[in-house]
Design a protein around this motif. Sequence first.
Motif, mmCIF file in Angstrom:
data_model
loop_
_atom_site.group_PDB
_atom_site.id
_atom_site.type_symbol
_atom_site.label_atom_id
_atom_site.label_comp_id
_atom_site.label_asym_id
_atom_site.label_seq_id
_atom_site.Cartn_x
_atom_site.Cartn_y
_atom_site.Cartn_z
ATOM 1 N N ARG A 164 64.153 66.481 -69.158
ATOM 2 C CA ARG A 164 62.306 65.296 -68.492
ATOM 3 C C ARG A 164 62.366 63.828 -68.966
ATOM 4 N NH1 ARG A 164 59.565 69.848 -68.937
ATOM 5 N NH2 ARG A 164 59.892 71.566 -69.656
ATOM 6 N N SER A 165 61.432 63.260 -67.825
ATOM 7 C CA SER A 165 61.292 61.573 -68.077
ATOM 8 C C SER A 165 60.083 61.244 -68.655
ATOM 9 C CB SER A 165 61.563 61.360 -66.517
ATOM 10 O OG SER A 165 61.139 62.045 -66.089
ATOM 11 N N ALA A 178 55.680 63.768 -66.058
ATOM 12 C CA ALA A 178 56.452 62.565 -65.388
ATOM 13 C C ALA A 178 57.839 63.432 -64.149
ATOM 14 C CB ALA A 178 57.069 61.923 -65.852
ATOM 15 N N GLY A 179 57.926 64.858 -64.565
ATOM 16 C CA GLY A 179 58.670 65.662 -63.506
ATOM 17 C C GLY A 179 59.844 65.357 -63.978
ATOM 18 N N ARG A 180 60.792 65.344 -63.135
ATOM 19 C CA ARG A 180 62.628 65.967 -64.276
ATOM 20 C C ARG A 180 63.466 64.507 -63.455
ATOM 21 N NH1 ARG A 180 63.782 70.711 -65.989
ATOM 22 N NH2 ARG A 180 61.222 71.824 -67.152
ATOM 23 N N ASN A 185 67.281 62.876 -63.052
ATOM 24 C CA ASN A 185 68.953 62.902 -63.408
ATOM 25 C C ASN A 185 69.548 62.017 -64.676
ATOM 26 O OD1 ASN A 185 71.705 63.085 -62.345
ATOM 27 N ND2 ASN A 185 71.532 62.905 -59.894
ATOM 28 N N ARG A 186 70.078 63.012 -65.039
ATOM 29 C CA ARG A 186 70.393 62.640 -66.421
ATOM 30 C C ARG A 186 71.843 61.798 -66.190
ATOM 31 N NH1 ARG A 186 71.236 65.895 -70.555
ATOM 32 N NH2 ARG A 186 70.455 67.768 -70.029
ATOM 33 N N HIS A 187 72.740 61.919 -64.990
ATOM 34 C CA HIS A 187 73.460 60.785 -63.810
ATOM 35 C C HIS A 187 72.941 59.510 -63.702
ATOM 36 C CE1 HIS A 187 76.002 64.506 -66.029
ATOM 37 N NE2 HIS A 187 75.305 65.278 -65.154
ATOM 38 N N THR A 188 72.138 59.475 -63.001
ATOM 39 C CA THR A 188 71.745 58.438 -62.692
ATOM 40 C C THR A 188 70.278 57.424 -62.756
ATOM 41 O OG1 THR A 188 70.370 59.618 -60.955
ATOM 42 C CG2 THR A 188 72.101 59.197 -60.352
ATOM 43 N N GLY A 189 69.869 58.417 -63.610
ATOM 44 C CA GLY A 189 68.220 58.130 -64.289
ATOM 45 C C GLY A 189 66.737 58.156 -62.884
ATOM 46 N N ARG A 190 67.958 58.250 -62.111
ATOM 47 C CA ARG A 190 66.396 58.361 -60.815
ATOM 48 C C ARG A 190 65.268 59.944 -60.620
ATOM 49 N NH1 ARG A 190 71.363 56.403 -57.346
ATOM 50 N NH2 ARG A 190 71.722 58.211 -57.083
ATOM 51 N N ARG A 191 64.279 59.013 -60.574
ATOM 52 C CA ARG A 191 63.293 60.790 -60.648
ATOM 53 C C ARG A 191 63.749 61.326 -59.618
ATOM 54 N NH1 ARG A 191 57.403 60.673 -58.509
ATOM 55 N NH2 ARG A 191 57.892 59.887 -57.063
ATOM 56 N N LEU A 192 64.322 63.481 -59.967
ATOM 57 C CA LEU A 192 64.181 64.020 -58.889
ATOM 58 C C LEU A 192 62.090 64.012 -58.250
ATOM 59 C CD1 LEU A 192 67.041 65.957 -61.294
ATOM 60 C CD2 LEU A 192 67.294 65.354 -58.989
ATOM 61 N N ARG A 193 62.572 64.534 -57.072
ATOM 62 C CA ARG A 193 60.937 64.346 -56.316
ATOM 63 C C ARG A 193 60.878 65.339 -55.548
ATOM 64 N NH1 ARG A 193 57.075 65.585 -56.520
ATOM 65 N NH2 ARG A 193 55.276 64.492 -56.213
ATOM 66 N N ALA A 194 61.663 65.546 -54.789
ATOM 67 C CA ALA A 194 61.024 67.124 -53.757
ATOM 68 C C ALA A 194 63.099 67.654 -53.280
ATOM 69 C CB ALA A 194 60.788 66.757 -52.778
ATOM 70 N N LEU A 195 62.152 68.673 -53.444
ATOM 71 C CA LEU A 195 63.446 69.914 -52.839
ATOM 72 C C LEU A 195 62.869 70.191 -50.928
ATOM 73 C CD1 LEU A 195 65.415 72.092 -53.109
ATOM 74 C CD2 LEU A 195 63.428 73.443 -53.952
#
Length: 394
Positions: A146-147, A151-153, A155-165
């Motif tokens: 969680r961010s 604010a959604g989720r 990636n714990r490894h990159t710190g970037r927002r996971l926005r779409a699938l």
Amino acid sequence: MKALPVDALPVAIIETLRAVLGEGNAALHEPCFQGNEQRYVQDCIASTFVSSVGAYVGRFEQALAEVTGARRAVAVVNGTAALQVALQLAGVEAKDEVIIPALTFVATANAVHYLGAIPHFADSEDQTLGLDPAALRDWLSTIAERSGAGAGRRNRHTGRRLRALVPMHCFGHPCDLDALLAIAQDYQLALVEDAAESLGSRYHGRHTGTFGLLGTLSFNGNKTITTGGGGAILTADMHLADHAKHLTTTAKRPHRWESMHDEIGYNYRMPNLNAALGCAQLEQLPNFLASKRRLAARYRDAFANAGLDQARLMQEPPGCESNYWLQTLILDERVADQRDAILTATNDAGLMTRPAWTLLHQLPPYRDCPRAPLPVAESLARRIINLPSSAGLA
């Protein structure tokens, strides 16, 4: 044609293909123009409205909405542009990560990149060739965090927002959309369908491209219907549809003579000339789909009669109706090393076949992108052979 030394499996596959296709050459997938194409195109030329203004664009959009069951369709210059704009409308921004299959055409990743976002590759499943929901859920459970409130989720490894699938319906076979929609909801991901290859395909009775916030189609010359080049954005959201239309027509505000553009848009509108071709092609879509299903049945019978246990034909997933855009042979892992020999032998015999695309994480521009473990996609890429698939072959 000069005979090349081949082993038993390539010879058996050629004989099986010949039992379906007869003698002579067979293309992988070529368009069929047997309807009103010439009449509509000539009418378009006579009107002088061959570019971004003309009656055929709106007519084509309305026909697409009716065929797919989408509330709105917005026609654009190609499928890549459609996906780029759909992702932008879904809220994808620079430095966001967008989850896509590694087993897809490069355009899926390129559309993400054009927005300054980063493709995040996920594995496929053997039954649908699309994204594997179970593997994806397992992967997200380890890397998504969680961010912040609302604010959604990220990636714990990159710190970037996971926005779409972005599920892609591979070779026209629908993905497991119910499971993927559940993941999108649980992880606050916008779901945008890449239905470029699946016009006419249905998941539990509903057309692909209509399940997510937006969906996209392609009408390239090798697709089930063609507009020469072209694509479309599908959505049930009228506001998003209006915004898609605005963005793809250079964001120009309507006016009798002024050129006022209120945001950065794109010159992506489908020309009227292409739409005229598309209108004629859509009229023939039911016949094209029926022909491709007949071809799939003939391939299935021929391979069953041949008794080849080293390969299987891809069949539509349970509960789905596939358009069989590209007929697909999947080799057993034990004979995967014969794939290139089969490709060489069939193409030398005038039967156009091809492998799956190079997996996206193996392409130089995308080698450093984040990715889940990809054992199934990597196995499938070694074993897939697409067979001649044109509707005219049936």
